[in-house]
Design a protein around this motif. Sequence first.
Motif, PDB file in Angstrom:
ATOM      1  N   LYS A 173      47.725  50.031  46.463  1.00  0.00           N
ATOM      2  CA  LYS A 173      47.020  51.189  45.912  1.00  0.00           C
ATOM      3  C   LYS A 173      46.568  50.931  44.481  1.00  0.00           C
ATOM      4  N   HIS A 174      47.470  50.410  43.652  1.00  0.00           N
ATOM      5  CA  HIS A 174      47.128  50.201  42.251  1.00  0.00           C
ATOM      6  C   HIS A 174      46.348  48.909  42.040  1.00  0.00           C
ATOM      7  N   CYS A 175      46.484  47.956  42.931  1.00  0.00           N
ATOM      8  CA  CYS A 175      45.706  46.726  42.796  1.00  0.00           C
ATOM      9  C   CYS A 175      44.233  46.979  43.074  1.00  0.00           C
ATOM     10  N   LEU A 176      43.947  47.910  44.008  1.00  0.00           N
ATOM     11  CA  LEU A 176      42.552  48.208  44.324  1.00  0.00           C
ATOM     12  C   LEU A 176      41.858  48.981  43.213  1.00  0.00           C
ATOM     13  N   ASP A 177      42.600  49.463  42.225  1.00  0.00           N
ATOM     14  CA  ASP A 177      41.971  50.145  41.098  1.00  0.00           C
ATOM     15  C   ASP A 177      41.227  49.178  40.192  1.00  0.00           C
ATOM     16  N   HIS A 189      44.017  42.226  49.916  1.00  0.00           N
ATOM     17  CA  HIS A 189      43.551  43.088  48.831  1.00  0.00           C
ATOM     18  C   HIS A 189      42.077  42.856  48.533  1.00  0.00           C
ATOM     19  N   ASP A 190      41.654  41.586  48.516  1.00  0.00           N
ATOM     20  CA  ASP A 190      40.265  41.279  48.174  1.00  0.00           C
ATOM     21  C   ASP A 190      39.307  41.764  49.257  1.00  0.00           C
ATOM     22  N   GLN A 191      39.697  41.654  50.533  1.00  0.00           N
ATOM     23  CA  GLN A 191      38.824  42.138  51.602  1.00  0.00           C
ATOM     24  C   GLN A 191      38.645  43.662  51.511  1.00  0.00           C
ATOM     25  N   THR A 192      39.723  44.356  51.278  1.00  0.00           N
ATOM     26  CA  THR A 192      39.620  45.823  51.147  1.00  0.00           C
ATOM     27  C   THR A 192      38.790  46.206  49.934  1.00  0.00           C
ATOM     28  N   ARG A 193      38.921  45.461  48.846  1.00  0.00           N
ATOM     29  CA  ARG A 193      38.158  45.750  47.633  1.00  0.00           C
ATOM     30  C   ARG A 193      36.661  45.567  47.870  1.00  0.00           C
ATOM     31  N   ARG A 194      36.278  44.504  48.594  1.00  0.00           N
ATOM     32  CA  ARG A 194      34.860  44.276  48.889  1.00  0.00           C
ATOM     33  C   ARG A 194      34.311  45.342  49.831  1.00  0.00           C
ATOM     34  N   ALA A 195      35.129  45.775  50.791  1.00  0.00           N
ATOM     35  CA  ALA A 195      34.666  46.811  51.721  1.00  0.00           C
ATOM     36  C   ALA A 195      34.437  48.143  50.998  1.00  0.00           C
ATOM     37  N   GLN A 231      54.148  46.570  39.271  1.00  0.00           N
ATOM     38  CA  GLN A 231      54.137  46.472  37.816  1.00  0.00           C
ATOM     39  C   GLN A 231      53.318  47.583  37.154  1.00  0.00           C
ATOM     40  N   GLU A 232      52.735  48.463  37.967  1.00  0.00           N
ATOM     41  CA  GLU A 232      51.949  49.554  37.394  1.00  0.00           C
ATOM     42  C   GLU A 232      52.892  50.574  36.752  1.00  0.00           C
TER      43      GLU A 232
END
Length: 272
Positions: free
Chosen positions: A66-70, A80-86, A45-46
């Motif tokens: 890629k765009h969710c981690l922004d 997605h949440d685990q990668t974002r916290r890392a 949806q980006e």
Amino acid sequence: MDNAVSRDLASMQHVLTPPRDYQFIPTPYSTLSTTQPSQPTVSCQEPGCRSAQKPASDCARKRCKKHCLDYPTPCGFKAHDQTRRALAAAPVPPTQTPFTLSHPAPVIPPRPRQFTPSQPILDPQVSVATQLEDLGSSSHIQRDVMPEEMKQDWDTAMRERLEKTRAVAERRHNLLMVERTFNVNAWTVDGQHAIESVVQGPPTWPTVKLAQLRIIRDLGLQDETTVQQFVLSTRSWVNIPLTYKIKVRPKEHILIRRIGVQNCPDFEDVCA
């Protein structure tokens, strides 16, 4: 005739009626399609995203990884949440532009030691003034004098070079004076021939002031305030003051006469 039609109908019914042991065999063309209608493809949806990756169904933002981690807040999808916290826990390296270069510290060379000459040993039997005078005369730089013959050759060469330079400058000046030459014909007495004078290279070329011409002083016209000049375009005499500035051309004849002079004997010859 009715009997014939009845027989034809009976024969057609016999042909169209399937036998009792007839078994229906389905074919791809005879069976109905049981496939469900295709679902619309779900993409990121980006705005402007062209990724072919299908967004996770648990991602609340419906965006690719890629765009969710922004976004700093969680989206509900575990991966997605685990990668974002890392990424948030990892230190961010300082950004370096390709135009920033790291150089080692400048090297400062050591300063050379100043040489201090040893003090001369003075003889106590001789006066100090005499020893210092001898010491100064011995350290004086002796310069050889140019031999007289070589000096004469040098002076001759320099004199010839200077004369050549002056000759070149004078030649250029003379050529310029020749190019800026014009004639002045003046009638001062009625019935007498014109007095002609050649003027070369006035400082204000190509303009000239009549009062500054030497012929005006030689003919005694400096006391006059106005003279007459012949204009070739109109072939007439016009009164002009001596302070009037005129524009001249090379080899041109300027025709003037004193006020009151009417008879100019050689006027036609000068104009020709």
